[in-house]
Write a protein that holds these residues in place. Structure first.
Motif, PDB file in Angstrom:
ATOM      1  N   LEU A  45       0.842  -1.191   0.000  1.00  0.00           N
ATOM      2  CA  LEU A  45       0.000   0.000   0.000  1.00  0.00           C
ATOM      3  C   LEU A  45       0.877   1.240   0.000  1.00  0.00           C
ATOM      4  O   LEU A  45       1.992   1.225   0.548  1.00  0.00           O
TER       5      LEU A  45
ATOM      6  N   GLU B 251       0.342   5.519   0.687  1.00  0.00           N
ATOM      7  CA  GLU B 251      -0.569   6.591   1.088  1.00  0.00           C
ATOM      8  C   GLU B 251       0.160   7.927   1.100  1.00  0.00           C
ATOM      9  O   GLU B 251       1.358   7.993   1.394  1.00  0.00           O
TER      10      GLU B 251
ATOM     11  N   PRO C 238      -5.796   4.904   0.058  1.00  0.00           N
ATOM     12  CA  PRO C 238      -4.583   4.108  -0.170  1.00  0.00           C
ATOM     13  C   PRO C 238      -4.496   3.599  -1.599  1.00  0.00           C
ATOM     14  O   PRO C 238      -5.482   3.190  -2.202  1.00  0.00           O
TER      15      PRO C 238
ATOM     16  N   HIS D 108      -2.651   0.935  -4.413  1.00  0.00           N
ATOM     17  CA  HIS D 108      -2.049  -0.393  -4.504  1.00  0.00           C
ATOM     18  C   HIS D 108      -1.895  -0.750  -5.967  1.00  0.00           C
ATOM     19  O   HIS D 108      -2.081   0.106  -6.855  1.00  0.00           O
TER      20      HIS D 108
END
Length: 296
Positions: free
Chosen positions: A21, A23, A70, A72
Protein backbone atom coordinates in the motif's frame (compact mmCIF):
# COMPACT_ATOMS: atom_id res chain seq x y z
CA UNK A 1 -15.28 4.75 2.46
CA UNK A 2 -14.07 7.96 0.84
CA UNK A 3 -16.89 9.92 -0.82
CA UNK A 4 -16.27 10.41 -4.54
CA UNK A 5 -16.60 14.15 -5.00
CA UNK A 6 -14.40 17.15 -5.78
CA UNK A 7 -11.18 16.58 -7.73
CA UNK A 8 -9.50 13.18 -7.74
CA UNK A 9 -5.71 12.96 -7.55
CA UNK A 10 -4.37 10.13 -9.72
CA UNK A 11 -0.90 8.83 -10.56
CA UNK A 12 -1.12 7.09 -13.96
CA UNK A 13 1.68 4.62 -14.68
CA UNK A 14 2.53 4.44 -10.96
CA UNK A 15 5.33 1.94 -10.37
CA UNK A 16 5.39 -0.01 -7.07
CA UNK A 17 8.19 -2.39 -6.14
CA UNK A 18 7.74 -4.56 -3.02
CA UNK A 19 5.02 -2.15 -1.80
CA UNK A 20 1.61 -3.40 -0.70
CA UNK A 21 0.00 0.00 0.00
CA UNK A 22 1.07 3.60 -0.62
CA UNK A 23 -0.57 6.59 1.09
CA UNK A 24 -0.07 10.35 0.88
CA UNK A 25 0.42 11.57 4.45
CA UNK A 26 1.41 15.18 3.67
CA UNK A 27 0.43 16.85 0.39
CA UNK A 28 1.95 20.04 -1.03
CA UNK A 29 0.24 21.79 -3.92
CA UNK A 30 0.57 24.77 -6.22
CA UNK A 31 -2.84 26.46 -6.42
CA UNK A 32 -4.20 29.33 -8.52
CA UNK A 33 -6.77 31.92 -7.45
CA UNK A 34 -10.00 31.79 -9.49
CA UNK A 35 -10.39 35.58 -9.41
CA UNK A 36 -6.95 37.06 -10.17
CA UNK A 37 -5.16 33.87 -11.38
CA UNK A 38 -2.29 34.42 -8.92
CA UNK A 39 -0.35 31.26 -8.09
CA UNK A 40 0.73 30.32 -4.57
CA UNK A 41 1.76 27.23 -2.62
CA UNK A 42 0.02 25.17 0.06
CA UNK A 43 2.43 22.92 1.95
CA UNK A 44 2.02 20.02 4.40
CA UNK A 45 -1.70 19.47 3.83
CA UNK A 46 -2.81 16.57 6.04
CA UNK A 47 -5.72 14.24 5.19
CA UNK A 48 -9.13 15.36 6.52
CA UNK A 49 -7.63 18.68 7.66
CA UNK A 50 -8.93 21.68 5.69
CA UNK A 51 -6.59 24.61 5.08
CA UNK A 52 -8.16 28.09 4.77
CA UNK A 53 -6.32 31.21 3.63
CA UNK A 54 -6.70 34.37 1.55
CA UNK A 55 -5.24 35.17 -1.84
CA UNK A 56 -2.02 37.21 -1.38
CA UNK A 57 -3.04 39.54 -4.24
CA UNK A 58 -6.84 40.00 -4.17
CA UNK A 59 -7.58 38.58 -0.66
CA UNK A 60 -10.26 36.20 -1.96
CA UNK A 61 -11.05 33.48 0.63
CA UNK A 62 -9.72 30.06 -0.35
CA UNK A 63 -9.83 26.62 1.23
CA UNK A 64 -8.24 23.28 0.37
CA UNK A 65 -9.09 19.90 1.92
CA UNK A 66 -7.60 16.49 1.10
CA UNK A 67 -9.23 13.09 1.65
CA UNK A 68 -6.67 10.30 1.35
CA UNK A 69 -7.19 6.91 -0.26
CA UNK A 70 -4.58 4.11 -0.17
CA UNK A 71 -3.01 3.12 -3.49
CA UNK A 72 -2.05 -0.39 -4.50
CA UNK A 73 -1.28 -2.40 -7.62
CA UNK A 74 -4.90 -2.15 -8.83
CA UNK A 75 -5.60 1.48 -7.86
CA UNK A 76 -3.61 4.62 -8.70
CA UNK A 77 -6.00 7.09 -7.06
CA UNK A 78 -4.42 8.90 -4.09
CA UNK A 79 -7.59 10.63 -2.88
CA UNK A 80 -9.88 13.60 -3.45
CA UNK A 81 -9.48 17.37 -3.11
CA UNK A 82 -12.20 19.81 -2.05
CA UNK A 83 -11.41 23.33 -3.31
CA UNK A 84 -13.06 26.69 -2.75
CA UNK A 85 -11.94 29.88 -4.53
CA UNK A 86 -8.95 28.24 -6.23
CA UNK A 87 -7.87 25.59 -8.74
CA UNK A 88 -5.00 23.09 -8.82
CA UNK A 89 -1.87 23.95 -10.83
CA UNK A 90 0.55 21.17 -9.90
CA UNK A 91 1.71 18.84 -7.13
CA UNK A 92 4.88 19.80 -5.25
CA UNK A 93 7.20 17.43 -3.31
CA UNK A 94 4.96 15.55 -0.87
CA UNK A 95 5.37 12.89 1.83
CA UNK A 96 4.33 9.28 1.20
CA UNK A 97 4.05 6.28 3.54
CA UNK A 98 4.67 2.91 1.83
CA UNK A 99 3.75 -0.46 3.38
CA UNK A 100 6.05 -3.44 2.85
CA UNK A 101 4.53 -6.24 0.72
CA UNK A 102 6.59 -8.89 2.53
CA UNK A 103 5.81 -8.21 6.19
CA UNK A 104 3.00 -5.58 5.94
CA UNK A 105 4.99 -3.05 7.98
CA UNK A 106 4.58 0.66 7.26
CA UNK A 107 7.55 2.98 6.97
CA UNK A 108 7.61 5.15 10.14
CA UNK A 109 7.44 8.92 10.31
CA UNK A 110 8.50 11.13 8.53
CA UNK A 111 7.94 8.85 5.52
CA UNK A 112 9.37 9.27 2.01
CA UNK A 113 9.38 12.57 0.09
CA UNK A 114 8.68 12.24 -3.62
CA UNK A 115 7.46 14.28 -6.61
CA UNK A 116 6.50 13.72 -10.21
CA UNK A 117 9.51 12.86 -12.39
CA UNK A 118 11.75 10.13 -13.75
CA UNK A 119 13.57 9.40 -10.46
CA UNK A 120 12.47 6.61 -8.10
CA UNK A 121 11.98 7.09 -4.36
CA UNK A 122 13.35 4.38 -2.05
CA UNK A 123 12.99 3.27 1.58
CA UNK A 124 14.14 0.31 3.71
CA UNK A 125 11.66 -1.73 5.76
CA UNK A 126 12.49 -1.59 9.48
CA UNK A 127 11.11 -5.11 10.07
CA UNK A 128 12.40 -7.34 7.24
CA UNK A 129 14.99 -4.88 5.82
CA UNK A 130 13.50 -5.23 2.36
CA UNK A 131 13.94 -2.51 -0.25
CA UNK A 132 10.80 -0.52 -1.09
CA UNK A 133 10.72 1.77 -4.12
CA UNK A 134 8.12 3.63 -6.18
CA UNK A 135 8.08 6.10 -9.08
CA UNK A 136 5.50 8.70 -10.12
CA UNK A 137 5.94 9.41 -13.86
CA UNK A 138 2.94 11.76 -14.03
CA UNK A 139 0.08 13.24 -12.02
CA UNK A 140 -3.49 13.78 -13.14
CA UNK A 141 -6.26 15.88 -11.56
CA UNK A 142 -9.77 14.84 -12.64
CA UNK A 143 -13.03 16.63 -11.81
CA UNK A 144 -15.52 14.14 -10.37
CA UNK A 145 -18.98 15.12 -11.64
CA UNK A 146 -22.25 14.22 -9.96
CA UNK A 147 -25.32 14.44 -12.20
CA UNK A 148 -27.76 14.49 -9.29
CA UNK A 149 -26.08 17.49 -7.65
CA UNK A 150 -25.00 19.42 -10.74
CA UNK A 151 -27.31 18.81 -13.74
CA UNK A 152 -25.59 19.77 -16.98
CA UNK A 153 -28.41 22.03 -18.16
CA UNK A 154 -28.18 24.10 -14.94
CA UNK A 155 -24.45 24.72 -15.10
CA UNK A 156 -23.39 28.15 -16.49
CA UNK A 157 -21.60 28.15 -19.81
CA UNK A 158 -17.89 28.82 -19.35
CA UNK A 159 -15.55 30.10 -21.99
CA UNK A 160 -12.87 27.53 -22.69
CA UNK A 161 -9.43 29.00 -22.05
CA UNK A 162 -6.72 27.50 -24.24
CA UNK A 163 -4.13 25.65 -22.18
CA UNK A 164 -0.64 27.10 -22.25
CA UNK A 165 1.76 24.73 -23.97
CA UNK A 166 5.38 25.50 -23.13
CA UNK A 167 6.72 22.27 -24.62
CA UNK A 168 8.62 21.31 -21.46
CA UNK A 169 8.71 18.13 -19.35
CA UNK A 170 9.12 18.08 -15.57
CA UNK A 171 12.45 16.56 -14.60
CA UNK A 172 14.17 17.58 -17.84
CA UNK A 173 16.12 20.73 -18.70
CA UNK A 174 14.61 23.78 -20.36
CA UNK A 175 15.82 24.69 -23.86
CA UNK A 176 19.31 26.17 -23.41
CA UNK A 177 18.68 25.68 -19.65
CA UNK A 178 16.48 28.77 -19.69
CA UNK A 179 19.10 31.19 -20.98
CA UNK A 180 18.27 33.88 -23.52
CA UNK A 181 20.28 36.29 -25.67
CA UNK A 182 19.96 39.04 -23.04
CA UNK A 183 21.16 37.14 -19.95
CA UNK A 184 23.59 34.30 -20.65
CA UNK A 185 23.94 33.28 -16.98
CA UNK A 186 20.27 33.19 -15.95
CA UNK A 187 19.10 29.57 -15.92
CA UNK A 188 15.34 30.00 -15.53
CA UNK A 189 12.12 31.35 -16.99
CA UNK A 190 9.79 33.80 -15.26
CA UNK A 191 6.00 33.95 -15.10
CA UNK A 192 5.11 37.65 -15.10
CA UNK A 193 2.17 38.67 -12.90
CA UNK A 194 0.98 41.31 -15.38
CA UNK A 195 -0.11 38.80 -18.03
CA UNK A 196 0.55 35.38 -16.40
CA UNK A 197 2.78 34.47 -19.36
CA UNK A 198 6.24 32.89 -19.27
CA UNK A 199 9.34 34.63 -20.64
CA UNK A 200 13.06 34.20 -20.07
CA UNK A 201 13.60 37.83 -18.92
CA UNK A 202 12.00 41.26 -18.81
CA UNK A 203 13.45 42.22 -22.19
CA UNK A 204 11.97 39.13 -23.84
CA UNK A 205 8.62 40.10 -22.31
CA UNK A 206 8.80 43.66 -23.61
CA UNK A 207 9.65 42.46 -27.12
CA UNK A 208 6.48 40.32 -27.32
CA UNK A 209 3.97 42.31 -25.23
CA UNK A 210 2.65 45.86 -25.58
CA UNK A 211 2.06 46.49 -21.85
CA UNK A 212 4.72 47.34 -19.23
CA UNK A 213 6.07 44.36 -17.30
CA UNK A 214 5.51 43.74 -13.61
CA UNK A 215 7.76 41.81 -11.24
CA UNK A 216 7.50 38.04 -11.66
CA UNK A 217 6.57 36.12 -8.51
CA UNK A 218 6.91 32.67 -10.13
CA UNK A 219 9.77 30.99 -11.99
CA UNK A 220 10.56 27.75 -13.85
CA UNK A 221 13.91 26.15 -13.09
CA UNK A 222 16.16 25.65 -16.11
CA UNK A 223 17.46 22.32 -14.81
CA UNK A 224 14.26 20.49 -13.72
CA UNK A 225 11.54 22.52 -15.56
CA UNK A 226 9.36 22.76 -12.43
CA UNK A 227 7.39 25.91 -11.66
CA UNK A 228 7.65 27.38 -8.17
CA UNK A 229 7.71 30.62 -6.19
CA UNK A 230 10.52 33.01 -7.07
CA UNK A 231 13.85 32.33 -5.37
CA UNK A 232 16.86 34.65 -5.84
CA UNK A 233 19.67 32.12 -6.30
CA UNK A 234 18.64 28.45 -6.44
CA UNK A 235 15.78 26.06 -7.24
CA UNK A 236 13.65 25.03 -4.27
CA UNK A 237 13.11 21.53 -5.69
CA UNK A 238 16.34 20.31 -7.32
CA UNK A 239 18.61 22.82 -5.45
CA UNK A 240 20.43 23.77 -8.65
CA UNK A 241 21.96 27.27 -8.84
CA UNK A 242 20.01 29.34 -11.37
CA UNK A 243 22.42 32.28 -11.60
CA UNK A 244 25.96 32.48 -12.97
CA UNK A 245 27.80 31.98 -9.70
CA UNK A 246 26.08 31.75 -6.33
CA UNK A 247 27.11 34.48 -3.93
CA UNK A 248 29.71 35.96 -6.31
CA UNK A 249 27.90 39.26 -6.70
CA UNK A 250 28.44 39.49 -10.48
CA UNK A 251 25.81 40.93 -12.77
CA UNK A 252 22.59 38.93 -13.25
CA UNK A 253 19.19 40.48 -13.74
CA UNK A 254 20.28 44.01 -12.81
CA UNK A 255 22.37 43.14 -9.73
CA UNK A 256 26.14 43.55 -9.45
CA UNK A 257 29.08 44.39 -7.23
CA UNK A 258 31.62 47.15 -6.77
CA UNK A 259 33.96 44.99 -4.74
CA UNK A 260 37.10 44.83 -6.91
CA UNK A 261 38.35 41.74 -5.11
CA UNK A 262 35.39 39.83 -6.55
CA UNK A 263 35.60 41.26 -10.04
CA UNK A 264 37.01 39.24 -12.91
CA UNK A 265 40.54 40.03 -14.03
CA UNK A 266 39.09 40.75 -17.46
CA UNK A 267 36.85 43.48 -16.06
CA UNK A 268 38.44 46.89 -16.86
CA UNK A 269 36.96 48.35 -13.67
CA UNK A 270 39.06 46.02 -11.50
CA UNK A 271 42.32 47.94 -12.04
CA UNK A 272 40.83 51.34 -12.66
CA UNK A 273 42.87 54.19 -11.09
CA UNK A 274 41.62 55.25 -7.69
CA UNK A 275 41.44 58.88 -6.66
CA UNK A 276 44.60 59.95 -4.85
CA UNK A 277 46.62 56.84 -5.61
CA UNK A 278 48.03 54.40 -8.13
CA UNK A 279 46.24 51.33 -9.58
CA UNK A 280 46.03 48.28 -7.31
CA UNK A 281 47.41 45.87 -9.94
CA UNK A 282 50.56 44.06 -8.82
CA UNK A 283 50.15 45.16 -5.20
CA UNK A 284 51.25 48.79 -5.94
CA UNK A 285 49.22 51.42 -4.10
CA UNK A 286 49.46 55.19 -4.06
CA UNK A 287 52.23 56.58 -1.89
CA UNK A 288 54.45 53.44 -2.13
CA UNK A 289 58.09 53.01 -3.07
CA UNK A 290 57.41 52.92 -6.81
CA UNK A 291 55.42 56.13 -6.67
CA UNK A 292 58.26 57.94 -4.86
CA UNK A 293 60.87 56.76 -7.41
CA UNK A 294 58.75 58.06 -10.31
CA UNK A 295 58.46 61.48 -8.64
CA UNK A 296 62.24 61.71 -8.19
Amino acid sequence: AVVERGISLNFPSLELHNIELLEVTSLSLSIKCTRCKTSSETANLRPSNARASGCPKCAQPRSVAFRCEPMHINSVRAGYLDLTGCTIADMLPSTFTPTCATCSTSVPTPGVVSVRGDASSMAICRECHGRLSFKIPETKFTLVSNASLHPRHLLPLRRKIPKENLGIVAGQELPRRGRCRHYAKSYRWFRFSCCAKVYACDRCHDEKESHPNEHANRMICGFCSREQNYRPEDCGLCRATVIGKKGSGFWEGGKGTRDKSRMSRKDPRKYKRRIGGMPVKGGIRGGGETAKKKKS
